[in-house]
Design a protein around this motif. Sequence first.
Motif, PDB file in Angstrom:
ATOM      1  N   ASP A  75      65.667  39.406  37.310  1.00  0.00           N
ATOM      2  CA  ASP A  75      65.203  41.039  36.942  1.00  0.00           C
ATOM      3  C   ASP A  75      65.481  41.302  35.386  1.00  0.00           C
ATOM      4  O   ASP A  75      66.569  41.262  35.155  1.00  0.00           O
ATOM      5  CB  ASP A  75      66.058  41.828  37.594  1.00  0.00           C
ATOM      6  CG  ASP A  75      66.010  43.302  37.562  1.00  0.00           C
ATOM      7  OD1 ASP A  75      65.146  43.463  36.654  1.00  0.00           O
ATOM      8  OD2 ASP A  75      66.616  44.213  38.127  1.00  0.00           O
ATOM      9  N   SER A  76      64.254  41.077  34.877  1.00  0.00           N
ATOM     10  CA  SER A  76      64.329  41.499  33.270  1.00  0.00           C
ATOM     11  C   SER A  76      63.624  42.952  32.970  1.00  0.00           C
ATOM     12  O   SER A  76      63.438  43.147  31.703  1.00  0.00           O
ATOM     13  CB  SER A  76      63.472  40.290  32.745  1.00  0.00           C
ATOM     14  OG  SER A  76      62.136  40.204  32.930  1.00  0.00           O
ATOM     15  N   ALA A  77      63.466  43.778  33.980  1.00  0.00           N
ATOM     16  CA  ALA A  77      63.010  45.092  33.484  1.00  0.00           C
ATOM     17  C   ALA A  77      63.753  45.621  32.575  1.00  0.00           C
ATOM     18  O   ALA A  77      64.828  45.660  32.470  1.00  0.00           O
ATOM     19  CB  ALA A  77      62.984  45.854  35.146  1.00  0.00           C
ATOM     20  N   ASN A 102      60.337  42.534  33.519  1.00  0.00           N
ATOM     21  CA  ASN A 102      59.792  42.990  34.857  1.00  0.00           C
ATOM     22  C   ASN A 102      60.759  42.644  35.890  1.00  0.00           C
ATOM     23  O   ASN A 102      61.823  41.837  35.804  1.00  0.00           O
ATOM     24  CB  ASN A 102      58.312  42.320  35.218  1.00  0.00           C
ATOM     25  CG  ASN A 102      57.619  43.699  35.891  1.00  0.00           C
ATOM     26  OD1 ASN A 102      57.976  44.498  36.662  1.00  0.00           O
ATOM     27  ND2 ASN A 102      56.341  43.584  35.677  1.00  0.00           N
ATOM     28  N   LEU A 103      60.796  43.437  37.166  1.00  0.00           N
ATOM     29  CA  LEU A 103      61.602  42.986  38.418  1.00  0.00           C
ATOM     30  C   LEU A 103      61.216  41.527  38.787  1.00  0.00           C
ATOM     31  O   LEU A 103      60.190  41.096  37.979  1.00  0.00           O
ATOM     32  CB  LEU A 103      61.040  43.813  39.424  1.00  0.00           C
ATOM     33  CG  LEU A 103      61.634  45.398  39.411  1.00  0.00           C
ATOM     34  CD1 LEU A 103      60.864  46.256  40.306  1.00  0.00           C
ATOM     35  CD2 LEU A 103      63.216  45.429  39.171  1.00  0.00           C
ATOM     36  N   SER A 104      62.134  41.040  39.315  1.00  0.00           N
ATOM     37  CA  SER A 104      62.282  39.797  39.833  1.00  0.00           C
ATOM     38  C   SER A 104      60.762  39.492  40.681  1.00  0.00           C
ATOM     39  O   SER A 104      60.493  40.373  41.375  1.00  0.00           O
ATOM     40  CB  SER A 104      63.247  39.193  40.762  1.00  0.00           C
ATOM     41  OG  SER A 104      64.584  39.211  40.068  1.00  0.00           O
ATOM     42  N   THR A 190      58.904  48.714  31.297  1.00  0.00           N
ATOM     43  CA  THR A 190      58.369  48.148  32.638  1.00  0.00           C
ATOM     44  C   THR A 190      57.844  49.289  33.501  1.00  0.00           C
ATOM     45  O   THR A 190      58.455  50.332  33.726  1.00  0.00           O
ATOM     46  CB  THR A 190      59.752  47.690  33.366  1.00  0.00           C
ATOM     47  OG1 THR A 190      60.141  46.556  32.466  1.00  0.00           O
ATOM     48  CG2 THR A 190      59.345  47.043  34.642  1.00  0.00           C
ATOM     49  N   THR A 197      66.344  49.407  33.217  1.00  0.00           N
ATOM     50  CA  THR A 197      67.231  48.099  33.189  1.00  0.00           C
ATOM     51  C   THR A 197      68.306  47.939  34.139  1.00  0.00           C
ATOM     52  O   THR A 197      69.001  49.070  34.171  1.00  0.00           O
ATOM     53  CB  THR A 197      67.684  48.020  31.606  1.00  0.00           C
ATOM     54  OG1 THR A 197      66.897  48.117  30.706  1.00  0.00           O
ATOM     55  CG2 THR A 197      68.248  46.521  31.349  1.00  0.00           C
ATOM     56  N   ASN A 198      68.658  47.128  34.801  1.00  0.00           N
ATOM     57  CA  ASN A 198      69.570  46.997  35.876  1.00  0.00           C
ATOM     58  C   ASN A 198      70.755  46.088  35.108  1.00  0.00           C
ATOM     59  O   ASN A 198      70.680  44.853  34.970  1.00  0.00           O
ATOM     60  CB  ASN A 198      69.242  46.226  36.846  1.00  0.00           C
ATOM     61  CG  ASN A 198      70.564  46.055  37.899  1.00  0.00           C
ATOM     62  OD1 ASN A 198      71.437  46.399  37.688  1.00  0.00           O
ATOM     63  ND2 ASN A 198      69.962  45.865  39.426  1.00  0.00           N
ATOM     64  N   GLN A 201      72.872  42.960  35.686  1.00  0.00           N
ATOM     65  CA  GLN A 201      72.286  41.547  35.619  1.00  0.00           C
ATOM     66  C   GLN A 201      72.704  41.156  34.328  1.00  0.00           C
ATOM     67  O   GLN A 201      72.252  39.913  33.772  1.00  0.00           O
ATOM     68  CB  GLN A 201      70.775  41.817  35.954  1.00  0.00           C
ATOM     69  CG  GLN A 201      70.219  42.382  37.109  1.00  0.00           C
ATOM     70  CD  GLN A 201      70.308  41.598  38.167  1.00  0.00           C
ATOM     71  OE1 GLN A 201      70.414  40.403  38.007  1.00  0.00           O
ATOM     72  NE2 GLN A 201      70.302  41.903  39.472  1.00  0.00           N
TER      73      GLN A 201
END
Length: 279
Positions: A75-77, A102-104, A190, A197-198, A201
């Motif tokens: 998950d690189s959003a 982006n999300l995974s 994104t 961003t999460n 993570q």
Amino acid sequence: MTVSLFLLMGSLVAVSASNFNQDFDITYGDGRAKILNNGQLLTLSLDESSGSGVRSKNQYLFGKMDMQLKLVPGDSAGTVTTYYFTSLGSTHDEIDFEFLGNLSGDPYTLSTNLYTQGNGNREQQFYLWFDPTMDFHTYTILWNPQNILYFVDGTPIREFKNLESRGIPFPKSQPMWIYSSLWDAENWATRGGLVKTNWSQAPFTASYRNYGAQACIWSSSSNSSSCSSTSTNNSWLSQSLDTTGQQRMQRFQKNYMIYNYCTDTLRFPLGLPPECSLA
Ligand SMILES: *[C@@H]1O[C@H](CO)[C@@H](O)[C@H](O)[C@H]1NC(C)=O
Ligand SMILES: *[C@@H]1O[C@H](CO)[C@@H](O)[C@H](O)[C@H]1NC(C)=O
Ligand SMILES: *[C@@H]1O[C@H](CO)[C@@H](O)[C@H](O)[C@H]1NC(C)=O
Ligand SMILES: *[C@@H]1O[C@H](CO)[C@@H](O)[C@H](O)[C@H]1NC(C)=O
């Protein structure tokens, strides 16, 4: 040889073997940027407090520069990984690769842009035909007096011709540094900022290796750039796309381009930028 080439003085051409210790300075990130394996590997990381970045020690006026990147996995959003050239200042020239996370499972966006004399707004965006987080891939900027070309693993993906004779500024007199950075842009990166961003993570990490430049190093003491054709193969200095190269680029763009400023009539209600009809 063109007139602009003829004006370049000196004799030294850099053919740089990859060593991040020799060629780059860490510019920010308080330990989040790391040069490892005797200068062979660079990692940049990002967490909720800070991103990180590096800048080349040299400035260049023209060059063909390769960099291998392996992007933030999973998950690189919200994250943006960059590899770009800029001269800085309000009338700067700049040539950008920006990788929007982006999300995974959702695709990265490769965003390219180009500034001449401080004017950008020339985005072209693409998906890639591979997962850029699984392995290193080579991203190349070729910048010579005739054109600027962007390549991914040797495939030409974008071309900006020197159309100075038609009144369109072309970067050719301001030396540029090479920058790389990893930073947070959750407000727009994104899906236009919908996906944030999460931070659970974090840290997010991107890796760089095998930087290679055939380039003309700028000397501020002599106020000139050094490109000689005596000792090295300088074919890059006059390289442009032949018909086969054009066809490869068009095929790539047909399949992978997701945004083109040259077709965005809503954005440019007074008319598309002039190079769009000349290119
Ligand atoms: C992320 O994935 C979505 C859904 O597939 C896609 O629309 C978008 O272009 C991708 N890239 C970014 C940077 O949002
Ligand atoms: C953020 O990541 C955590 C840890 O993997 C996960 O449990 C959570 O569902 C994620 N949040 C969102 C909004 O995706
Ligand atoms: C360097 O060259 C530029 C362009 O020819 C010129 O405008 C500038 O004054 C020069 N600077 C120095 C320090 O010689
Ligand atoms: C110079 O490099 C180009 C492209 O890399 C290659 O096609 C050409 O054969 C080389 N020329 C010489 C003399 O090595």
